[in-house]
Design a protein around this motif. Structure first.
Motif, PDB file in Angstrom:
ATOM      1  N   ALA A  93       0.830  -1.207   0.000  1.00 31.69           N
ATOM      2  CA  ALA A  93       0.000   0.000   0.000  1.00 31.69           C
ATOM      3  C   ALA A  93       0.865   1.259   0.000  1.00 31.69           C
ATOM      4  N   LEU A  94       1.953   1.234   0.760  1.00 33.99           N
ATOM      5  CA  LEU A  94       2.862   2.384   0.756  1.00 33.99           C
ATOM      6  C   LEU A  94       3.481   2.573  -0.622  1.00 33.99           C
ATOM      7  N   ALA A  95       3.922   1.481  -1.245  1.00 31.59           N
ATOM      8  CA  ALA A  95       4.519   1.565  -2.584  1.00 31.59           C
ATOM      9  C   ALA A  95       3.501   2.063  -3.612  1.00 31.59           C
ATOM     10  N   ASP A  96       2.256   1.620  -3.492  1.00 29.42           N
ATOM     11  CA  ASP A  96       1.201   2.080  -4.414  1.00 29.42           C
ATOM     12  C   ASP A  96       0.978   3.584  -4.316  1.00 29.42           C
ATOM     13  N   ASN A  97       1.325   4.161  -3.164  1.00 30.16           N
ATOM     14  CA  ASN A  97       1.168   5.602  -2.953  1.00 30.16           C
ATOM     15  C   ASN A  97       2.501   6.343  -3.036  1.00 30.16           C
ATOM     16  N   ASP A  98       3.494   5.704  -3.664  1.00 28.99           N
ATOM     17  CA  ASP A  98       4.812   6.291  -3.920  1.00 28.99           C
ATOM     18  C   ASP A  98       5.610   6.613  -2.668  1.00 28.99           C
ATOM     19  N   TYR A  99       5.407   5.847  -1.594  1.00 30.71           N
ATOM     20  CA  TYR A  99       6.239   5.971  -0.398  1.00 30.71           C
ATOM     21  C   TYR A  99       7.218   4.807  -0.388  1.00 30.71           C
ATOM     22  N   THR A 130       9.403  -3.957  11.373  1.00 31.60           N
ATOM     23  CA  THR A 130       9.512  -2.514  11.543  1.00 31.60           C
ATOM     24  C   THR A 130       9.770  -1.914  10.172  1.00 31.60           C
ATOM     25  N   LEU A 131       8.901  -1.012   9.763  1.00 27.91           N
ATOM     26  CA  LEU A 131       9.066  -0.318   8.484  1.00 27.91           C
ATOM     27  C   LEU A 131       9.605   1.077   8.760  1.00 27.91           C
ATOM     28  N   MET A 132      10.665   1.425   8.067  1.00 31.40           N
ATOM     29  CA  MET A 132      11.210   2.781   8.126  1.00 31.40           C
ATOM     30  C   MET A 132      10.756   3.496   6.861  1.00 31.40           C
ATOM     31  N   ILE A 133      10.060   4.614   7.047  1.00 32.15           N
ATOM     32  CA  ILE A 133       9.461   5.331   5.924  1.00 32.15           C
ATOM     33  C   ILE A 133       9.883   6.790   6.008  1.00 32.15           C
ATOM     34  N   GLY A 134      10.596   7.260   5.015  1.00 33.52           N
ATOM     35  CA  GLY A 134      10.968   8.664   4.961  1.00 33.52           C
ATOM     36  C   GLY A 134       9.945   9.445   4.155  1.00 33.52           C
ATOM     37  N   VAL A 135       9.388  10.498   4.743  1.00 29.05           N
ATOM     38  CA  VAL A 135       8.370  11.296   4.042  1.00 29.05           C
ATOM     39  C   VAL A 135       8.622  12.785   4.286  1.00 29.05           C
ATOM     40  N   HIS A 136       8.130  13.581   3.364  1.00 29.99           N
ATOM     41  CA  HIS A 136       8.145  15.028   3.578  1.00 29.99           C
ATOM     42  C   HIS A 136       7.117  15.348   4.662  1.00 29.99           C
ATOM     43  N   GLU A 137       7.361  16.407   5.373  1.00 31.79           N
ATOM     44  CA  GLU A 137       6.532  16.750   6.530  1.00 31.79           C
ATOM     45  C   GLU A 137       5.048  16.882   6.170  1.00 31.79           C
ATOM     46  N   ASP A 138       4.741  17.383   4.989  1.00 30.32           N
ATOM     47  CA  ASP A 138       3.337  17.559   4.603  1.00 30.32           C
ATOM     48  C   ASP A 138       2.668  16.258   4.154  1.00 30.32           C
ATOM     49  N   HIS A 139       3.409  15.140   4.117  1.00 29.83           N
ATOM     50  CA  HIS A 139       2.836  13.845   3.728  1.00 29.83           C
ATOM     51  C   HIS A 139       2.673  12.900   4.914  1.00 29.83           C
ATOM     52  N   VAL A 140       3.040  13.341   6.110  1.00 31.75           N
ATOM     53  CA  VAL A 140       2.990  12.468   7.288  1.00 31.75           C
ATOM     54  C   VAL A 140       1.572  11.971   7.548  1.00 31.75           C
ATOM     55  N   ASP A 141       0.589  12.859   7.519  1.00 29.07           N
ATOM     56  CA  ASP A 141      -0.789  12.449   7.826  1.00 29.07           C
ATOM     57  C   ASP A 141      -1.300  11.405   6.838  1.00 29.07           C
ATOM     58  N   HIS A 142      -0.974  11.573   5.560  1.00 27.02           N
ATOM     59  CA  HIS A 142      -1.418  10.603   4.549  1.00 27.02           C
ATOM     60  C   HIS A 142      -0.755   9.250   4.779  1.00 27.02           C
ATOM     61  N   ALA A 143       0.526   9.240   5.094  1.00 28.35           N
ATOM     62  CA  ALA A 143       1.226   7.984   5.368  1.00 28.35           C
ATOM     63  C   ALA A 143       0.639   7.296   6.602  1.00 28.35           C
ATOM     64  N   LEU A 144       0.304   8.079   7.623  1.00 26.07           N
ATOM     65  CA  LEU A 144      -0.303   7.502   8.827  1.00 26.07           C
ATOM     66  C   LEU A 144      -1.677   6.901   8.530  1.00 26.07           C
ATOM     67  N   GLU A 145      -2.435   7.516   7.638  1.00 27.33           N
ATOM     68  CA  GLU A 145      -3.733   6.950   7.234  1.00 27.33           C
ATOM     69  C   GLU A 145      -3.544   5.601   6.560  1.00 27.33           C
ATOM     70  N   ILE A 146      -2.535   5.490   5.710  1.00 21.89           N
ATOM     71  CA  ILE A 146      -2.262   4.223   5.026  1.00 21.89           C
ATOM     72  C   ILE A 146      -1.895   3.151   6.052  1.00 21.89           C
ATOM     73  N   ILE A 147      -1.080   3.511   7.018  1.00 23.45           N
ATOM     74  CA  ILE A 147      -0.697   2.550   8.062  1.00 23.45           C
ATOM     75  C   ILE A 147      -1.930   2.105   8.838  1.00 23.45           C
ATOM     76  N   GLU A 148      -2.755   3.047   9.236  1.00 26.60           N
ATOM     77  CA  GLU A 148      -3.959   2.710  10.002  1.00 26.60           C
ATOM     78  C   GLU A 148      -4.912   1.824   9.206  1.00 26.60           C
ATOM     79  N   ASP A 149      -5.060   2.098   7.913  1.00 26.32           N
ATOM     80  CA  ASP A 149      -5.977   1.328   7.069  1.00 26.32           C
ATOM     81  C   ASP A 149      -5.511  -0.109   6.829  1.00 26.32           C
ATOM     82  N   ASN A 150      -4.212  -0.357   6.935  1.00 23.80           N
ATOM     83  CA  ASN A 150      -3.673  -1.669   6.581  1.00 23.80           C
ATOM     84  C   ASN A 150      -3.194  -2.504   7.757  1.00 23.80           C
TER      85      ASN A 150
END
Length: 109
Positions: free
Chosen positions: A19-25, A43-63
């Motif tokens: 799911a992270l890869a599908d969203n270009d993370y 443990t997944l290490m995910i580097g994101v820009h600060e304005d993408h943190v909330d979207h990445a957290l939604e993906i984690i919560e959904d999966n």
């Protein structure tokens, strides 16, 4: 830049990584263990820009869903094991433990 450390149950790890890869993370998977059941985690290490943190957290919560699992309790230490009758106990497993950390510098060579 932020570093998200998501500790998830092994059963959820591949679905989350996809799911992270599908969203270009991009993420890096590390094997880990611990917790109440002493089972394997990822443990997944995910580097994101600060304005993408909330979207990445939604993906984690959904999966990474919570579910119930029956486990046998550990026998008492130093006690009389003859009278100990283990009864399976229902515990909640799954979900994710997530840390969001600031990144001072990022280099890719």
């Amino acid at each position: 830049m932020k570093l998200i450390l998501a500790i998830v149950q092994d059963k959820d790890a591949n679905r989350l990584a996809d799911a992270l890869a599908d969203n270009d993370y991009q993420s890096t998977k590390l094997s880990s263990s611990g917790g109440f059941l002493k089972e394997g985690n990822t443990t997944l290490m995910i580097g994101v820009h600060e304005d993408h943190v909330d979207h990445a957290l939604e993906i984690i919560e959904d999966n990474c869903s919570h579910r119930d699992q029956m486990v046998a309790p550990i026998s008492p230490m130093g006690g009389n094991a003859d009278s100990y009758i283990p009864k399976p106990v229902k515990v909640e497993v799954g979900g994710a433990t997530v840390f969001v950390l600031p990144v001072d510098a990022f280099h890719q060579f």
